[in-house]
Design a protein around this motif. Structure first.
Motif, PDB file in Angstrom:
ATOM      1  N   GLN A  65      82.634  59.301  75.145  1.00  0.00           N
ATOM      2  CA  GLN A  65      81.230  59.193  74.778  1.00  0.00           C
ATOM      3  C   GLN A  65      81.098  58.424  73.469  1.00  0.00           C
ATOM      4  N   PRO A  66      80.265  57.411  73.431  1.00  0.00           N
ATOM      5  CA  PRO A  66      80.111  56.611  72.211  1.00  0.00           C
ATOM      6  C   PRO A  66      79.739  57.427  70.982  1.00  0.00           C
ATOM      7  N   VAL A  67      78.989  58.512  71.156  1.00  0.00           N
ATOM      8  CA  VAL A  67      78.578  59.308  69.996  1.00  0.00           C
ATOM      9  C   VAL A  67      79.796  59.961  69.337  1.00  0.00           C
ATOM     10  N   ILE A  68      80.807  60.322  70.141  1.00  0.00           N
ATOM     11  CA  ILE A  68      82.029  60.900  69.574  1.00  0.00           C
ATOM     12  C   ILE A  68      82.803  59.831  68.818  1.00  0.00           C
ATOM     13  N   ALA A  69      82.931  58.665  69.423  1.00  0.00           N
ATOM     14  CA  ALA A  69      83.627  57.565  68.751  1.00  0.00           C
ATOM     15  C   ALA A  69      82.943  57.216  67.437  1.00  0.00           C
ATOM     16  N   GLN A  70      81.612  57.168  67.439  1.00  0.00           N
ATOM     17  CA  GLN A  70      80.880  56.817  66.228  1.00  0.00           C
ATOM     18  C   GLN A  70      81.101  57.838  65.128  1.00  0.00           C
ATOM     19  N   ALA A  71      81.122  59.129  65.491  1.00  0.00           N
ATOM     20  CA  ALA A  71      81.352  60.178  64.492  1.00  0.00           C
ATOM     21  C   ALA A  71      82.726  60.029  63.849  1.00  0.00           C
ATOM     22  N   ILE A  72      83.736  59.759  64.671  1.00  0.00           N
ATOM     23  CA  ILE A  72      85.100  59.631  64.159  1.00  0.00           C
ATOM     24  C   ILE A  72      85.235  58.394  63.286  1.00  0.00           C
ATOM     25  N   ILE A  73      84.696  57.264  63.734  1.00  0.00           N
ATOM     26  CA  ILE A  73      84.776  56.024  62.959  1.00  0.00           C
ATOM     27  C   ILE A  73      84.050  56.174  61.627  1.00  0.00           C
ATOM     28  N   THR A  74      82.917  56.869  61.636  1.00  0.00           N
ATOM     29  CA  THR A  74      82.147  57.071  60.413  1.00  0.00           C
ATOM     30  C   THR A  74      82.918  57.906  59.399  1.00  0.00           C
ATOM     31  N   VAL A  75      83.605  58.932  59.862  1.00  0.00           N
ATOM     32  CA  VAL A  75      84.324  59.843  58.972  1.00  0.00           C
ATOM     33  C   VAL A  75      85.633  59.241  58.473  1.00  0.00           C
ATOM     34  N   SER A  76      86.305  58.480  59.323  1.00  0.00           N
ATOM     35  CA  SER A  76      87.662  58.028  59.015  1.00  0.00           C
ATOM     36  C   SER A  76      87.699  56.972  57.909  1.00  0.00           C
ATOM     37  N   ASP A  77      88.700  57.095  57.039  1.00  0.00           N
ATOM     38  CA  ASP A  77      88.943  56.091  56.005  1.00  0.00           C
ATOM     39  C   ASP A  77      89.926  55.022  56.476  1.00  0.00           C
ATOM     40  N   VAL A  78      90.467  55.205  57.682  1.00  0.00           N
ATOM     41  CA  VAL A  78      91.477  54.280  58.204  1.00  0.00           C
ATOM     42  C   VAL A  78      91.034  53.792  59.584  1.00  0.00           C
ATOM     43  N   VAL A  86      84.641  49.329  80.840  1.00  0.00           N
ATOM     44  CA  VAL A  86      84.393  48.043  80.189  1.00  0.00           C
ATOM     45  C   VAL A  86      83.242  48.177  79.193  1.00  0.00           C
ATOM     46  N   ARG A  87      82.174  48.838  79.609  1.00  0.00           N
ATOM     47  CA  ARG A  87      81.022  49.015  78.710  1.00  0.00           C
ATOM     48  C   ARG A  87      81.407  49.858  77.503  1.00  0.00           C
ATOM     49  N   LEU A  88      82.221  50.888  77.717  1.00  0.00           N
ATOM     50  CA  LEU A  88      82.660  51.736  76.597  1.00  0.00           C
ATOM     51  C   LEU A  88      83.501  50.935  75.612  1.00  0.00           C
ATOM     52  N   ALA A  89      84.318  50.021  76.125  1.00  0.00           N
ATOM     53  CA  ALA A  89      85.142  49.186  75.245  1.00  0.00           C
ATOM     54  C   ALA A  89      84.269  48.269  74.398  1.00  0.00           C
ATOM     55  N   VAL A  90      83.265  47.666  75.023  1.00  0.00           N
ATOM     56  CA  VAL A  90      82.345  46.798  74.290  1.00  0.00           C
ATOM     57  C   VAL A  90      81.605  47.594  73.210  1.00  0.00           C
ATOM     58  N   GLN A  91      81.165  48.784  73.572  1.00  0.00           N
ATOM     59  CA  GLN A  91      80.463  49.638  72.611  1.00  0.00           C
ATOM     60  C   GLN A  91      81.374  50.017  71.456  1.00  0.00           C
ATOM     61  N   GLY A 107      82.845  49.448  65.505  1.00  0.00           N
ATOM     62  CA  GLY A 107      83.828  49.220  64.453  1.00  0.00           C
ATOM     63  C   GLY A 107      85.222  49.710  64.757  1.00  0.00           C
ATOM     64  N   ALA A 108      85.524  49.978  66.022  1.00  0.00           N
ATOM     65  CA  ALA A 108      86.871  50.401  66.397  1.00  0.00           C
ATOM     66  C   ALA A 108      87.875  49.295  66.079  1.00  0.00           C
ATOM     67  N   HIS A 109      89.115  49.691  65.839  1.00  0.00           N
ATOM     68  CA  HIS A 109      90.189  48.744  65.524  1.00  0.00           C
ATOM     69  C   HIS A 109      90.957  48.352  66.787  1.00  0.00           C
ATOM     70  N   ARG A 129      86.118  40.751  77.478  1.00  0.00           N
ATOM     71  CA  ARG A 129      84.858  41.105  76.825  1.00  0.00           C
ATOM     72  C   ARG A 129      84.990  41.478  75.353  1.00  0.00           C
ATOM     73  N   VAL A 130      86.162  41.908  74.931  1.00  0.00           N
ATOM     74  CA  VAL A 130      86.295  42.373  73.550  1.00  0.00           C
ATOM     75  C   VAL A 130      87.362  41.583  72.798  1.00  0.00           C
ATOM     76  N   ASP A 131      87.162  41.447  71.509  1.00  0.00           N
ATOM     77  CA  ASP A 131      88.135  40.787  70.644  1.00  0.00           C
ATOM     78  C   ASP A 131      88.880  41.854  69.839  1.00  0.00           C
ATOM     79  N   LEU A 132      89.471  42.785  70.567  1.00  0.00           N
ATOM     80  CA  LEU A 132      90.240  43.888  69.990  1.00  0.00           C
ATOM     81  C   LEU A 132      91.560  43.999  70.747  1.00  0.00           C
ATOM     82  N   PRO A 133      92.583  44.581  70.125  1.00  0.00           N
ATOM     83  CA  PRO A 133      93.799  44.848  70.888  1.00  0.00           C
ATOM     84  C   PRO A 133      93.529  45.890  71.971  1.00  0.00           C
ATOM     85  N   VAL A 134      93.980  45.592  73.173  1.00  0.00           N
ATOM     86  CA  VAL A 134      93.861  46.535  74.288  1.00  0.00           C
ATOM     87  C   VAL A 134      95.186  47.273  74.409  1.00  0.00           C
TER      88      VAL A 134
END
Length: 221
Positions: free
Chosen positions: A65-78, A95-100, A105-107, A126-131
């Protein structure tokens, strides 16, 4: 002469979680300019805020769920590597979850072992991130995964992890490998010696840490 590393921990943060020092023996993987040797496997935001891992791998046994990812990214310093499915959640939704995740701000994005190769390819387009594709068996078609667009292998084979890593490294000497290190320094070193570039470490659960703290309180109060 090797210079000692100056260290400051403070008082209030002196009991934060520290990963085994032997993890620093691996080469690491440089992603977007950052060298990552250790990844904490957790979604607990309190632990994420109080652990010295180089990155977080946020994979959990529910529909992403994107809301979980957002919470973790917001809290994390790394940097955070976000799980986007591949098992129960797959196809266009993954695919949509990866784009989101990229927009949040996922690494990097992490896919489960059952992910079809065509989904890997669609995400890579679709994404410019390591898969990152998870590998749980020595029978995995590694060449097929890499040809589909996977950038990094995430080996999670329980006790067989070092053997799986060694088999992969024999055939693919240059492929970046993240691998679970196990619970001890000995098991972590075995994983590194087998060829892992970075190690995933599972910290103690919040309940376990609190139980240890309460035991000390009972002894002093």
């Amino acid at each position: 002469m090797v210079q000692p590393i100056p260290t400051y921990t403070g008082t209030l943060r002196s009991h934060s979680l520290t990963l085994p020092a032997c993890i620093h023996e691996c080469s690491g993987i440089r992603i977007f300019g950052r060298l990552i040797r250790s990844l904490a496997f957790t979604t607990d935001v309190a632990i994420i805020k109080n652990i010295n891992a180089d990155a977080i791998i946020a994979v959990y046994p529910f529909t992403p769920q994107p809301v979980i990812a957002q919470a973790i990214i917001t809290v994390s310093d790394v940097p955070v590597f976000v799980g986007v499915g591949g098992g129960i959640t797959t196809g266009a939704r993954a695919v949509r979850l990866a784009v989101q995740a990229e927009h949040q701000g996922a690494h990097g994005v992490v896919l489960n072992a059952p992910t079809p190769n065509e989904v890997i390819g669609q995400i890579k387009e679709r994404v410019d991130l390591p898969v990152v594709i998870t590998v749980v068996s020595a029978h995995t078609d590694i060449r097929g995964r890499l040809d589909a667009g996977a950038d990094i292998l995430n080996v999670s084979g329980a006790g067989a992890t070092p053997d799986i890593v060694a088999d992969i490294r024999q055939d693919f000497p240059e492929v970046p490998i993240i691998a679970t290190g196990g619970p001890t320094e000995e098991s972590i070193r075995r994983t590194i010696q087998a060829g892992a570039n970075a190690v995933t470490y599972t910290p103690p659960a919040n309940g376990v840490l609190f139980a240890q703290l309460m035991t000390r309180y009972r002894q002093t109060c």
